[in-house]
Design an enzyme around this catalytic site. Structure first.
Site, PDB file in Angstrom:
ATOM      1  N   VAL A  65       4.806  24.278 -42.545  1.00  0.00           N
ATOM      2  CA  VAL A  65       3.357  24.430 -42.653  1.00  0.00           C
ATOM      3  C   VAL A  65       2.697  23.554 -41.603  1.00  0.00           C
ATOM      4  CG1 VAL A  65       1.333  24.024 -44.104  1.00  0.00           C
ATOM      5  CG2 VAL A  65       3.375  25.046 -45.103  1.00  0.00           C
ATOM      6  N   ALA A 110       2.011  18.457 -39.686  1.00  0.00           N
ATOM      7  CA  ALA A 110       2.835  19.564 -40.195  1.00  0.00           C
ATOM      8  C   ALA A 110       3.875  18.993 -41.153  1.00  0.00           C
ATOM      9  CB  ALA A 110       3.537  20.277 -39.045  1.00  0.00           C
ATOM     10  N   LYS A 111       4.489  19.856 -41.905  1.00  0.00           N
ATOM     11  CA  LYS A 111       5.622  19.439 -42.754  1.00  0.00           C
ATOM     12  C   LYS A 111       6.381  20.680 -43.152  1.00  0.00           C
ATOM     13  CE  LYS A 111       6.414  15.500 -44.898  1.00  0.00           C
ATOM     14  NZ  LYS A 111       6.233  14.247 -44.288  1.00  0.00           N
ATOM     15  N   GLY A 112       7.639  20.497 -43.488  1.00  0.00           N
ATOM     16  CA  GLY A 112       8.410  21.655 -43.903  1.00  0.00           C
ATOM     17  C   GLY A 112       9.680  21.234 -44.592  1.00  0.00           C
TER      18      GLY A 112
END
Ligand code: GLU
Length: 426
Positions: A65, A110-112
């Site tokens: 994301v 962001a991160k995922g």
């Protein structure tokens, strides 16, 4: 039975949105910019097949994301955990935007991650899962687009696989231009000396700087740590070097206490052949998990998952300082109780920002084709972190507010200024 809650009572996304709107209102954030920052730019969900060691094919789900890139390329970790979903990834991506903005870095957020428990897989399977996910992400990541880093249950090995897979898709003349597609790599693969300890070092610095403001030192202070992964281990290492005592530690498998202080080096050695678990350590006594947060100590360091401190356990807390090594460890309700009790919370976006500051230096090192020494790196991280800490301390005074609100005011204002100066396309 797991001691760290697997099922979250309130979502981290609710938590971050509540924090955001509270501050947006307080600073009278421009209505249009408020709309932009409330959404995540891109939410990538990938289902992908991987061959297991026994020949069966298993389907995995991975996320990335990207919340906002007004200040620079998207930046943030990848976590491997059964509980990661798009809602958590959205919350964590948003926290990264605030974190990089507050830290004064040229990055967005962001991160995922991938929904899995790494203990269920061999190293060879983890490698194939990581490489397949990286390949599927394609140009959604990139050194000037979105730069992943380690997070919960991922490490420098994971980053090395991502780097190698990403570079393998490029022509040989382009490879060296792509080394900064990930940070937190092994030093031999272009990683930064000291990036491994950067997050824990920042958490320790934040506590030391806060105590210094109160005319106190770390000597003789009793601290407890939830989570004994990269952050928990390194922060404990730096704290005891200054004379603080590790009273208790908790992970998903056990809660341990030693009134005389836990030997950090011995505990780290103990976890190595046990996939990181502290269970069975003979240098401490085991206690009931639910007693952990209520232990009599000066400093509490949550360094595991989100939403661990909530309305059920917040009343029990005896520490004067909570230093958020983890992202989002306190729910909104938990926070109200804690602030009412007069406890100071050093918020995640400030407290654990040493990691992404280290990542920024790694990115710069690769981009400029340089190699930095450990001492130089630690000095640079300390300088940058201390400057950021002072800015927040000043904002706390100026706005007569808590540390999280002050941090959010600074973080959001910086992005607001960028939008105001540049306008909105078209
Ligand atoms: N996963 C870390 C965090 O939550 C580091 C992110 C990075 O270095 O990009 O801040």
């Amino acid at each position: 039975m797991s001691t760290i809650q697997e099922k979250k009572p309130a979502s981290m996304y609710d938590n971050v949105m509540q924090q955001y709107y509270k501050v947006a209102e307080r600073i009278n954030l421009n209505e249009n910019i408020k709309k932009i920052l409330a959404i995540t730019n891109n939410e990538i969900i990938i289902h992908f097949p991987v061959k297991m060691d026994n020949g069966d094919v298993k389907i995995f789900t991975g996320y990335r994301v990207q919340h906002n890139n007004a200040l620079g390329p998207y930046k943030g970790g990848l976590r491997y955990h059964p509980s990661i979903d798009v809602s958590d990834a959205k919350a964590l991506a948003m926290w990264m935007t605030w974190k990089t903005s507050l830290a004064g870095l040229p990055f967005g957020g962001a991160k995922g991650g991938i929904q899995l428990d790494p203990r269920d897989h061999s190293l060879a399977e983890l490698e194939r899962i990581t490489r397949r996910f990286t390949f599927a992400l394609g140009e959604n990541i990139g050194p000037e687009q979105d730069i992943p880093a380690p997070d919960v249950n991922t490490n420098e090995q994971t980053m090395a696989w991502i780097l190698d897979t990403y570079m393998s898709t490029k022509s040989s003349s382009q490879r060296s231009h792509n080394q900064h597609v990930v940070t937190g790599k092994p030093v031999g693969a272009g990683g930064l000396e000291g990036r491994d300890r950067a997050t824990g070092f920042g958490v320790y610095l934040s506590i030391k700087l806060l105590l210094a403001e109160q005319g106190k030192s770390l000597k003789g202070k009793r601290f407890i740590v939830q989570g004994f992964g990269n952050v928990g281990q390194w922060v404990s290492h730096f704290m005891i070097q200054e004379g603080a005592k590790l009273l208790a530690v908790q992970d998903a498998h056990a809660s341990l206490i030693n009134e005389n202080g836990i030997d950090v080096d011995q505990l780290i050695e103990h976890t190595k052949p046990r996939k990181g678990s502290i269970q069975g350590f003979i240098g401490a006594e085991e206690i009931e998990p639910k007693r952990f947060f209520g232990l009599d100590c000066d400093i509490l360091i949550p360094a595991a998952l989100g939403n661990q401190i909530n309305q059920q356990n917040a009343y029990d807390i005896k520490a004067n300082i909570i230093a958020e090594g983890a992202n989002g460890p306190i729910t909104g309700e938990g926070e109200n109780i804690i602030l009412e009790k007069g406890i100071t919370i050093i918020p995640d976006i400030l407290c654990n920002s040493g990691g992404v500051i280290g990542s920024y230096f790694e990115w710069l090192q690769n981009r400029n084709g340089e190699l930095w020494q450990l001492e130089e790196v630690m000095r640079k991280i300390e300088k940058k972190f201390s400057e950021n800490f002072s800015k927040v301390a000043k904002a706390v005074e100026e706005h007569q507010t808590d540390w999280r609100t002050a941090s959010y005011i600074l973080a959001i204002s910086r992005i607001e200024t960028a939008y105001r100066q540049r306008g909105i396309f078209p």
